[in-house]
Design a protein around this motif. Structure first.
Motif, PDB file in Angstrom:
ATOM      1  N   LYS A  52     -10.994  -6.227  -1.435  1.00 38.06           N
ATOM      2  CA  LYS A  52     -10.902  -4.778  -1.704  1.00 38.06           C
ATOM      3  C   LYS A  52     -10.069  -4.074  -0.632  1.00 38.06           C
ATOM      4  CE  LYS A  52     -15.245  -4.100  -4.195  1.00 38.06           C
ATOM      5  NZ  LYS A  52     -16.576  -3.468  -4.127  1.00 38.06           N
ATOM      6  N   LEU A  53     -10.253  -4.485   0.611  1.00 36.96           N
ATOM      7  CA  LEU A  53      -9.474  -3.891   1.702  1.00 36.96           C
ATOM      8  C   LEU A  53      -7.990  -4.185   1.512  1.00 36.96           C
ATOM      9  CD1 LEU A  53      -9.465  -2.386   4.430  1.00 36.96           C
ATOM     10  CD2 LEU A  53      -9.588  -4.623   5.516  1.00 36.96           C
ATOM     11  N   GLY A  54      -7.674  -5.416   1.126  1.00 35.09           N
ATOM     12  CA  GLY A  54      -6.275  -5.796   0.881  1.00 35.09           C
ATOM     13  C   GLY A  54      -5.642  -4.971  -0.223  1.00 35.09           C
ATOM     14  N   VAL A  55      -6.389  -4.747  -1.296  1.00 39.64           N
ATOM     15  CA  VAL A  55      -5.888  -3.944  -2.421  1.00 39.64           C
ATOM     16  C   VAL A  55      -5.610  -2.516  -1.965  1.00 39.64           C
ATOM     17  CG1 VAL A  55      -6.533  -2.932  -4.655  1.00 39.64           C
ATOM     18  CG2 VAL A  55      -6.944  -5.347  -4.222  1.00 39.64           C
ATOM     19  N   GLU A  56      -6.544  -1.937  -1.227  1.00 37.10           N
ATOM     20  CA  GLU A  56      -6.373  -0.554  -0.769  1.00 37.10           C
ATOM     21  C   GLU A  56      -5.235  -0.441   0.247  1.00 37.10           C
ATOM     22  OE1 GLU A  56      -6.748   3.513  -0.347  1.00 37.10           O
ATOM     23  OE2 GLU A  56      -7.464   2.188  -1.934  1.00 37.10           O
ATOM     24  N   ALA A  57      -5.144  -1.387   1.161  1.00 40.66           N
ATOM     25  CA  ALA A  57      -4.069  -1.367   2.157  1.00 40.66           C
ATOM     26  C   ALA A  57      -2.710  -1.523   1.486  1.00 40.66           C
ATOM     27  CB  ALA A  57      -4.289  -2.464   3.192  1.00 40.66           C
ATOM     28  N   LEU A  58      -2.645  -2.361   0.460  1.00 49.74           N
ATOM     29  CA  LEU A  58      -1.398  -2.541  -0.281  1.00 49.74           C
ATOM     30  C   LEU A  58      -1.024  -1.252  -1.001  1.00 49.74           C
ATOM     31  CD1 LEU A  58       0.762  -4.626  -1.009  1.00 49.74           C
ATOM     32  CD2 LEU A  58      -0.631  -5.253  -2.989  1.00 49.74           C
ATOM     33  N   ARG A  59      -2.022  -0.595  -1.562  1.00 45.46           N
ATOM     34  CA  ARG A  59      -1.791   0.687  -2.248  1.00 45.46           C
ATOM     35  C   ARG A  59      -1.228   1.726  -1.278  1.00 45.46           C
ATOM     36  NH1 ARG A  59      -3.710   5.432  -3.171  1.00 45.46           N
ATOM     37  NH2 ARG A  59      -5.518   5.269  -1.830  1.00 45.46           N
ATOM     38  N   GLN A  60      -1.683   1.672  -0.039  1.00 42.18           N
ATOM     39  CA  GLN A  60      -1.223   2.627   0.975  1.00 42.18           C
ATOM     40  C   GLN A  60       0.049   2.171   1.680  1.00 42.18           C
ATOM     41  OE1 GLN A  60      -4.150   3.934   3.792  1.00 42.18           O
ATOM     42  NE2 GLN A  60      -5.720   4.212   2.225  1.00 42.18           N
ATOM     43  N   GLY A  61       0.459   0.929   1.439  1.00 47.31           N
ATOM     44  CA  GLY A  61       1.683   0.427   2.061  1.00 47.31           C
ATOM     45  C   GLY A  61       1.502  -0.085   3.477  1.00 47.31           C
ATOM     46  N   GLN A  64       0.455  -4.714   7.431  1.00 46.18           N
ATOM     47  CA  GLN A  64      -0.215  -5.460   8.491  1.00 46.18           C
ATOM     48  C   GLN A  64      -1.670  -5.746   8.110  1.00 46.18           C
ATOM     49  OE1 GLN A  64       1.497  -2.584   9.217  1.00 46.18           O
ATOM     50  NE2 GLN A  64       3.118  -3.199  10.629  1.00 46.18           N
ATOM     51  N   ILE A  65      -2.346  -4.740   7.569  1.00 47.55           N
ATOM     52  CA  ILE A  65      -3.738  -4.937   7.159  1.00 47.55           C
ATOM     53  C   ILE A  65      -3.799  -5.801   5.907  1.00 47.55           C
ATOM     54  CG2 ILE A  65      -5.828  -3.768   6.334  1.00 47.55           C
ATOM     55  CD1 ILE A  65      -5.268  -1.568   8.350  1.00 47.55           C
ATOM     56  N   VAL A  66      -2.818  -5.667   5.025  1.00 46.62           N
ATOM     57  CA  VAL A  66      -2.758  -6.527   3.842  1.00 46.62           C
ATOM     58  C   VAL A  66      -2.649  -7.986   4.296  1.00 46.62           C
ATOM     59  CG1 VAL A  66      -1.430  -7.162   1.794  1.00 46.62           C
ATOM     60  CG2 VAL A  66      -1.707  -4.762   2.379  1.00 46.62           C
ATOM     61  N   GLU A  67      -1.771  -8.241   5.252  1.00 51.32           N
ATOM     62  CA  GLU A  67      -1.593  -9.598   5.779  1.00 51.32           C
ATOM     63  C   GLU A  67      -2.902 -10.129   6.362  1.00 51.32           C
ATOM     64  OE1 GLU A  67       1.037 -12.003   9.143  1.00 51.32           O
ATOM     65  OE2 GLU A  67       1.275  -9.832   8.941  1.00 51.32           O
ATOM     66  N   PHE A  68      -3.573  -9.304   7.144  1.00 51.97           N
ATOM     67  CA  PHE A  68      -4.833  -9.706   7.774  1.00 51.97           C
ATOM     68  C   PHE A  68      -5.881 -10.014   6.704  1.00 51.97           C
ATOM     69  CE2 PHE A  68      -8.803  -8.615  10.139  1.00 51.97           C
ATOM     70  CZ  PHE A  68      -8.727  -9.634  11.075  1.00 51.97           C
ATOM     71  N   ALA A  69      -5.969  -9.172   5.678  1.00 53.55           N
ATOM     72  CA  ALA A  69      -6.947  -9.376   4.602  1.00 53.55           C
ATOM     73  C   ALA A  69      -6.642 -10.657   3.828  1.00 53.55           C
ATOM     74  CB  ALA A  69      -6.963  -8.174   3.667  1.00 53.55           C
ATOM     75  N   TYR A  70      -5.377 -10.902   3.531  1.00 47.03           N
ATOM     76  CA  TYR A  70      -5.000 -12.129   2.821  1.00 47.03           C
ATOM     77  C   TYR A  70      -5.286 -13.370   3.667  1.00 47.03           C
ATOM     78  CZ  TYR A  70      -2.505  -9.427  -0.783  1.00 47.03           C
ATOM     79  OH  TYR A  70      -2.175  -8.575  -1.810  1.00 47.03           O
TER      80      TYR A  70
END
Length: 127
Positions: A52-61, A64-70
């Motif tokens: 869920k964090l990855g999806v939200e971080a991706l939505r916000q662009g 770095q957080i998307v990478e960490f979540a993945y």
């Protein structure tokens, strides 16, 4: 009070009163506060929360957080694609090595395709 504030459209205010990490995470995601959501996700440390964090971080662009979540969810396919769209060829090369160690033929092929490595693709197809 928290439910009332959330219901009336003020999740960011409710966030200040919550101590439960799951509720805090959900409120932070709802109001788009990615930093608080990251802190709560680290406390919860469950795959669904990281997703869920990855999806939200991706939505916000926030890549770095998307990478960490993945990385936390070991979502190698999405991680490789993220490196492709951000132009990070060094980490794409590392992803190809990881796919090789995992004996993931399709992962290797995709990473070779992303990197434009024709020799590696031919080598994979020959195997």
């Amino acid at each position: 009070i928290i439910a009332f504030l959330q219901q009336k459209g003020f999740p960011e205010v409710a966030l200040h009163f919550v101590r439960d990490e799951r509720t805090r995470f959900n409120l932070a995601v709802e109001c788009g506060n990615i930093d608080v959501a990251l802190t709560a996700a680290q406390e919860i440390d469950e795959k669904e929360t990281w997703y869920k964090l990855g999806v939200e971080a991706l939505r916000q662009g926030n890549h770095q957080i998307v990478e960490f979540a993945y990385q936390k969810t070991k979502n190698f396919e999405r991680l490789s694609f993220l490196y492709l769209i951000t132009g990070n060829t060094e980490k794409l090369g590392k992803m190809m090595k990881i796919a090789e160690m995992r004996q993931d033929v399709m992962g290797r092929f995709h990473n070779a395709l992303y990197l434009g490595d024709v020799r590696e693709r031919v080598r994979i197809l020959e195997e």
